[in-house]
Design a protein around this motif. Structure first.
Motif, PDB file in Angstrom:
ATOM      1  N   TYR A 175       5.760  -3.828 -13.475  1.00  0.00           N
ATOM      2  CA  TYR A 175       5.146  -5.121 -13.225  1.00  0.00           C
ATOM      3  C   TYR A 175       4.443  -5.659 -14.462  1.00  0.00           C
ATOM      4  O   TYR A 175       4.230  -6.848 -14.588  1.00  0.00           O
ATOM      5  N   ALA A 176       4.065  -4.787 -15.387  1.00  0.00           N
ATOM      6  CA  ALA A 176       3.373  -5.205 -16.597  1.00  0.00           C
ATOM      7  C   ALA A 176       3.701  -4.236 -17.711  1.00  0.00           C
ATOM      8  O   ALA A 176       4.163  -3.126 -17.474  1.00  0.00           O
ATOM      9  N   SER A 177       3.465  -4.664 -18.929  1.00  0.00           N
ATOM     10  CA  SER A 177       3.751  -3.799 -20.066  1.00  0.00           C
ATOM     11  C   SER A 177       2.855  -2.576 -20.017  1.00  0.00           C
ATOM     12  O   SER A 177       1.651  -2.684 -19.815  1.00  0.00           O
ATOM     13  N   PRO A 178       3.391  -1.396 -20.169  1.00  0.00           N
ATOM     14  CA  PRO A 178       2.579  -0.186 -20.116  1.00  0.00           C
ATOM     15  C   PRO A 178       1.708  -0.049 -21.351  1.00  0.00           C
ATOM     16  O   PRO A 178       1.965  -0.670 -22.381  1.00  0.00           O
ATOM     17  N   SER A 179       0.676   0.767 -21.212  1.00  0.00           N
ATOM     18  CA  SER A 179      -0.186   1.022 -22.352  1.00  0.00           C
ATOM     19  C   SER A 179       0.583   1.798 -23.407  1.00  0.00           C
ATOM     20  O   SER A 179       1.491   2.549 -23.106  1.00  0.00           O
TER      21      SER A 179
ATOM     22  N   ILE B 150       0.835  -1.200   0.000  1.00  0.00           N
ATOM     23  CA  ILE B 150       0.000   0.000   0.000  1.00  0.00           C
ATOM     24  C   ILE B 150       0.870   1.249   0.000  1.00  0.00           C
ATOM     25  O   ILE B 150       2.026   1.225   0.420  1.00  0.00           O
ATOM     26  N   GLY B 151       0.310   2.338  -0.493  1.00  0.00           N
ATOM     27  CA  GLY B 151       0.993   3.625  -0.468  1.00  0.00           C
ATOM     28  C   GLY B 151       1.449   4.086  -1.829  1.00  0.00           C
ATOM     29  O   GLY B 151       1.055   3.552  -2.867  1.00  0.00           O
ATOM     30  N   SER B 152       2.306   5.089  -1.823  1.00  0.00           N
ATOM     31  CA  SER B 152       2.779   5.697  -3.068  1.00  0.00           C
ATOM     32  C   SER B 152       4.290   5.889  -3.010  1.00  0.00           C
ATOM     33  O   SER B 152       4.854   6.163  -1.958  1.00  0.00           O
ATOM     34  N   ARG B 153       4.906   5.760  -4.192  1.00  0.00           N
ATOM     35  CA  ARG B 153       6.350   5.962  -4.338  1.00  0.00           C
ATOM     36  C   ARG B 153       6.628   7.015  -5.412  1.00  0.00           C
ATOM     37  O   ARG B 153       7.538   6.877  -6.219  1.00  0.00           O
ATOM     38  N   GLY B 154       5.814   8.053  -5.436  1.00  0.00           N
ATOM     39  CA  GLY B 154       5.987   9.079  -6.456  1.00  0.00           C
ATOM     40  C   GLY B 154       5.802   8.505  -7.842  1.00  0.00           C
ATOM     41  O   GLY B 154       4.902   7.698  -8.087  1.00  0.00           O
ATOM     42  N   SER B 155       6.661   8.909  -8.769  1.00  0.00           N
ATOM     43  CA  SER B 155       6.568   8.407 -10.134  1.00  0.00           C
ATOM     44  C   SER B 155       7.028   6.957 -10.247  1.00  0.00           C
ATOM     45  O   SER B 155       6.874   6.348 -11.299  1.00  0.00           O
ATOM     46  N   HIS B 156       7.586   6.387  -9.175  1.00  0.00           N
ATOM     47  CA  HIS B 156       8.031   4.997  -9.183  1.00  0.00           C
ATOM     48  C   HIS B 156       6.988   4.054  -8.596  1.00  0.00           C
ATOM     49  O   HIS B 156       7.281   2.876  -8.375  1.00  0.00           O
TER      50      HIS B 156
ATOM     51  N   SER C  16       6.382   1.023 -10.697  1.00  0.00           N
ATOM     52  CA  SER C  16       7.591   0.370 -11.182  1.00  0.00           C
ATOM     53  C   SER C  16       8.145  -0.517 -10.071  1.00  0.00           C
ATOM     54  O   SER C  16       8.128  -0.137  -8.905  1.00  0.00           O
ATOM     55  N   ALA C  17       8.618  -1.679 -10.448  1.00  0.00           N
ATOM     56  CA  ALA C  17       9.154  -2.604  -9.448  1.00  0.00           C
ATOM     57  C   ALA C  17      10.442  -2.052  -8.860  1.00  0.00           C
ATOM     58  O   ALA C  17      11.334  -1.653  -9.599  1.00  0.00           O
TER      59      ALA C  17
ATOM     60  N   ARG D  57       5.883  -7.260  -4.451  1.00  0.00           N
ATOM     61  CA  ARG D  57       4.496  -7.373  -4.894  1.00  0.00           C
ATOM     62  C   ARG D  57       3.968  -6.002  -5.292  1.00  0.00           C
ATOM     63  O   ARG D  57       4.226  -5.003  -4.595  1.00  0.00           O
ATOM     64  N   PRO D  58       3.240  -5.908  -6.402  1.00  0.00           N
ATOM     65  CA  PRO D  58       2.705  -4.602  -6.826  1.00  0.00           C
ATOM     66  C   PRO D  58       1.763  -4.028  -5.781  1.00  0.00           C
ATOM     67  O   PRO D  58       1.270  -4.726  -4.896  1.00  0.00           O
TER      68      PRO D  58
END
Length: 315
Positions: A76-80, A35-41, A44-45, A57-58
């Motif tokens: 964690y997955a291919s971006p749009s 849970i939470g936020s890592r800014g622009s990361h 991203s793993a 884990r995402p």
């Protein structure tokens, strides 16, 4: 007296059954979730560390919307697809793409036109059959050379140095959100360890004011919701005997005036959940458990202290 003991046992059993869906095995701060936020990361793993060799884990919950920003970073997955990705790339004009070949062809034609303007005719004039056929031969040879060179340069422009098709039009790879790496000090690492211990203590005391002073509003909201859920079920989680074992920096970076640091931390603790009467529902007050998590901290440069911004489960 015996009847009362049986009633108490039955009550404890009913409480345990009613709390069976609570997932109390991970009732510590964060509830065993990411849970939470890592800014622009955020999406991203985090880079692997010696104590977190697998991917984290995402995020299960985050206030940061999931967008294709930070394209090209390990995720964690291919971006749009980015807007316009895959569309035909801009193709500059021929003189811009091949300035040397354009100059060569222009010089060849210019020499012929100069001959006409100077009164000597195209390519010095064609006064006889030999001169005419010689001119045709020159045209064929030079034309063939031009076609060969154009074909060679055209193929090179469509292939990568390794001979594989190039990805023309793909967006450039760069740091997510324009972040820049930073270097931490020993004082920073000591702050992370102290926050780990203090947050666990405030959690066990259900001291929301203390938690709010050590975490972002987002993380404080998650903690409040988790404690409220426990209380509504007549349960309480107590984390004690927290022992920090080992830490390893995953990444540290700056975004604007904010500095982030994601640290893998391994620690042991006794994690027990009880009902309102003190009966143990889950966990043990004597058997310690060892947990490895990635905690992300954030602070404003030049002012303020480090506070908790995210918790992610490792492996």
């Amino acid at each position: 007296m015996r009847k009362f003991r049986l009633s108490s046992t039955a009550l404890a059993l009913l409480c345990a059954i009613s709390l069976g869906t609570l997932g109390t095995a991970d009732a510590r701060p964060g509830g065993g979730s990411s849970i939470g936020s890592r800014g622009s990361h955020t999406w991203s793993a985090p880079p692997r560390t010696s104590i977190t060799p697998g991917w984290a884990r995402p995020m299960d919950q985050s206030a940061t919307p999931r967008t294709p920003s930070g394209y090209g970073s390990p995720g964690y997955a291919s971006p749009s697809p980015m807007p316009g990705y895959g569309a035909p790339a801009y193709r500059p004009s021929y003189p811009v793409r091949h300035p040397f070949l354009s100059g060569f062809a222009g010089g060849f034609l210019g020499a012929g036109l100069f001959g006409l303007l100077s009164g000597h005719g195209f390519m010095g004039g064609m006064t006889g059959g030999t001169s005419f056929f010689g001119f045709l031969l020159q045209v064929l040879i030079i034309g063939g050379l031009i076609a060969f060179v154009l074909r060679m340069f055209g193929n090179r422009g469509q292939r990568s140095p390794m001979g594989m098709p190039s990805s023309t039009g793909a967006p450039p790879v760069g740091n997510a959100g324009g972040s820049a790496p930073v270097t931490l000090t020993n004082d920073d690492y000591m702050s992370f360890q102290r926050l780990l211990l203090d947050i666990q203590a405030a959690w066990s005391a259900q001291n929301m004011r203390a938690l709010a002073s050590m975490a972002t509003p987002e993380m404080t909201g998650y903690f409040n919701a988790q404690l409220s859920d426990l209380a509504s079920r007549g349960a309480r989680n107590i984390v004690s005997n927290v022992q920090f074992q080992r830490g390893d920096l995953s990444e540290a970076w700056r975004e604007g005036n904010l500095t982030y640091a994601t640290v893998a931390m391994r620690y042991s603790m006794t994690d027990v959940t009880t009902d309102s009467m003190g009966n143990v529902i889950d966990g043990s007050s004597t058997e310690p458990v060892t947990v490895t998590e990635l905690w992300t901290f954030v602070r404003a440069d030049g002012r303020g202290n480090w506070i908790l911004s995210a918790i992610q489960q490792a492996g």
